[in-house]
Design a protein around this motif. Structure first.
Motif, mmCIF file in Angstrom:
data_model
loop_
_atom_site.group_PDB
_atom_site.id
_atom_site.type_symbol
_atom_site.label_atom_id
_atom_site.label_comp_id
_atom_site.label_asym_id
_atom_site.label_seq_id
_atom_site.Cartn_x
_atom_site.Cartn_y
_atom_site.Cartn_z
ATOM 1 N N VAL A 27 1.091 -1.383 0.904
ATOM 2 C CA VAL A 27 0.015 -0.630 0.266
ATOM 3 C C VAL A 27 0.402 0.839 0.256
ATOM 4 O O VAL A 27 0.706 1.414 1.307
ATOM 5 C CB VAL A 27 -1.334 -0.799 1.004
ATOM 6 N N ILE A 28 0.427 1.430 -0.926
ATOM 7 C CA ILE A 28 0.695 2.856 -1.066
ATOM 8 C C ILE A 28 -0.628 3.531 -1.390
ATOM 9 O O ILE A 28 -1.260 3.217 -2.404
ATOM 10 C CB ILE A 28 1.719 3.121 -2.185
ATOM 11 N N MET A 33 -5.476 7.055 -5.421
ATOM 12 C CA MET A 33 -4.839 5.863 -5.992
ATOM 13 C C MET A 33 -4.305 4.952 -4.888
ATOM 14 O O MET A 33 -3.744 5.414 -3.895
ATOM 15 C CB MET A 33 -3.682 6.275 -6.905
ATOM 16 N N LEU A 34 -4.507 3.639 -5.070
ATOM 17 C CA LEU A 34 -3.936 2.611 -4.198
ATOM 18 C C LEU A 34 -3.052 1.698 -5.035
ATOM 19 O O LEU A 34 -3.466 1.232 -6.101
ATOM 20 C CB LEU A 34 -5.036 1.767 -3.560
ATOM 21 N N SER A 44 -1.629 -4.877 -7.975
ATOM 22 C CA SER A 44 -2.752 -4.113 -8.518
ATOM 23 C C SER A 44 -2.547 -2.629 -8.278
ATOM 24 O O SER A 44 -1.874 -2.224 -7.324
ATOM 25 C CB SER A 44 -4.088 -4.565 -7.916
ATOM 26 N N ILE A 45 -3.121 -1.841 -9.153
ATOM 27 C CA ILE A 45 -3.177 -0.393 -9.023
ATOM 28 C C ILE A 45 -4.639 -0.018 -9.212
ATOM 29 O O ILE A 45 -5.255 -0.384 -10.214
ATOM 30 C CB ILE A 45 -2.311 0.313 -10.076
ATOM 31 N N VAL A 46 -5.197 0.670 -8.229
ATOM 32 C CA VAL A 46 -6.606 1.036 -8.271
ATOM 33 C C VAL A 46 -6.706 2.557 -8.202
ATOM 34 O O VAL A 46 -6.115 3.177 -7.313
ATOM 35 C CB VAL A 46 -7.386 0.399 -7.099
ATOM 36 N N VAL A 47 -7.449 3.149 -9.147
ATOM 37 C CA VAL A 47 -7.667 4.588 -9.164
ATOM 38 C C VAL A 47 -9.163 4.841 -9.030
ATOM 39 O O VAL A 47 -9.960 4.301 -9.798
ATOM 40 C CB VAL A 47 -7.139 5.222 -10.467
ATOM 41 N N ASP A 48 -9.541 5.647 -8.049
ATOM 42 C CA ASP A 48 -10.947 5.986 -7.827
ATOM 43 C C ASP A 48 -11.218 7.357 -8.452
ATOM 44 O O ASP A 48 -10.813 8.382 -7.923
ATOM 45 C CB ASP A 48 -11.259 6.013 -6.331
ATOM 46 N N HIS A 76 3.790 -6.908 12.374
ATOM 47 C CA HIS A 76 4.635 -5.781 11.986
ATOM 48 C C HIS A 76 3.893 -4.775 11.110
ATOM 49 O O HIS A 76 4.404 -4.321 10.087
ATOM 50 C CB HIS A 76 5.901 -6.255 11.261
ATOM 51 N N ILE A 77 2.699 -4.393 11.503
ATOM 52 C CA ILE A 77 1.927 -3.419 10.736
ATOM 53 C C ILE A 77 2.434 -2.030 11.085
ATOM 54 O O ILE A 77 2.515 -1.657 12.256
ATOM 55 C CB ILE A 77 0.415 -3.547 11.059
ATOM 56 N N ARG A 78 2.806 -1.284 10.057
ATOM 57 C CA ARG A 78 3.313 0.081 10.258
ATOM 58 C C ARG A 78 2.546 1.036 9.367
ATOM 59 O O ARG A 78 2.257 0.726 8.219
ATOM 60 C CB ARG A 78 4.802 0.156 9.914
#
Length: 82
Positions: A27-28, A33-34, A44-48, A76-78
């Motif tokens: 997840v970026i 934006m996500l 998916s690309i989400v823009v708020d 392995h969550i970083r």
């Protein structure tokens, strides 16, 4: 919400998910934006665009959507910042 584009065919994207093994979720989060990637593919690309309703601070949550029965585990969550 308004859909303005597509990242691909739903069935083709679903076919990229390993239902019996591990999947890599990336997840970026940048500004409002996500971008969600599964196994290296943009899902998916989400823009708020709601400056009144959004928050630049908060909690990170992991949500699993309804669907066929499955086992959910995380490892392995970083967290990385620029």
């Amino acid at each position: 919400p308004e859909v303005i584009g597509s990242t691909g065919d739903k069935q083709a994207l679903f076919g990229l998910i390993d239902r019996d093994g591990w999947n890599e979720c990336h997840v970026i989060a940048k500004g409002n934006m996500l971008i969600h990637l599964i196994n290296g593919r943009v899902m998916s690309i989400v823009v708020d665009d709601d400056p009144q309703g959004r928050s630049a601070a908060g909690l990170i949550g992991m949500q699993v959507h309804v669907g066929p029965p499955m086992k959910i585990e995380f490892r392995h969550i970083r967290l990385k910042t620029e």
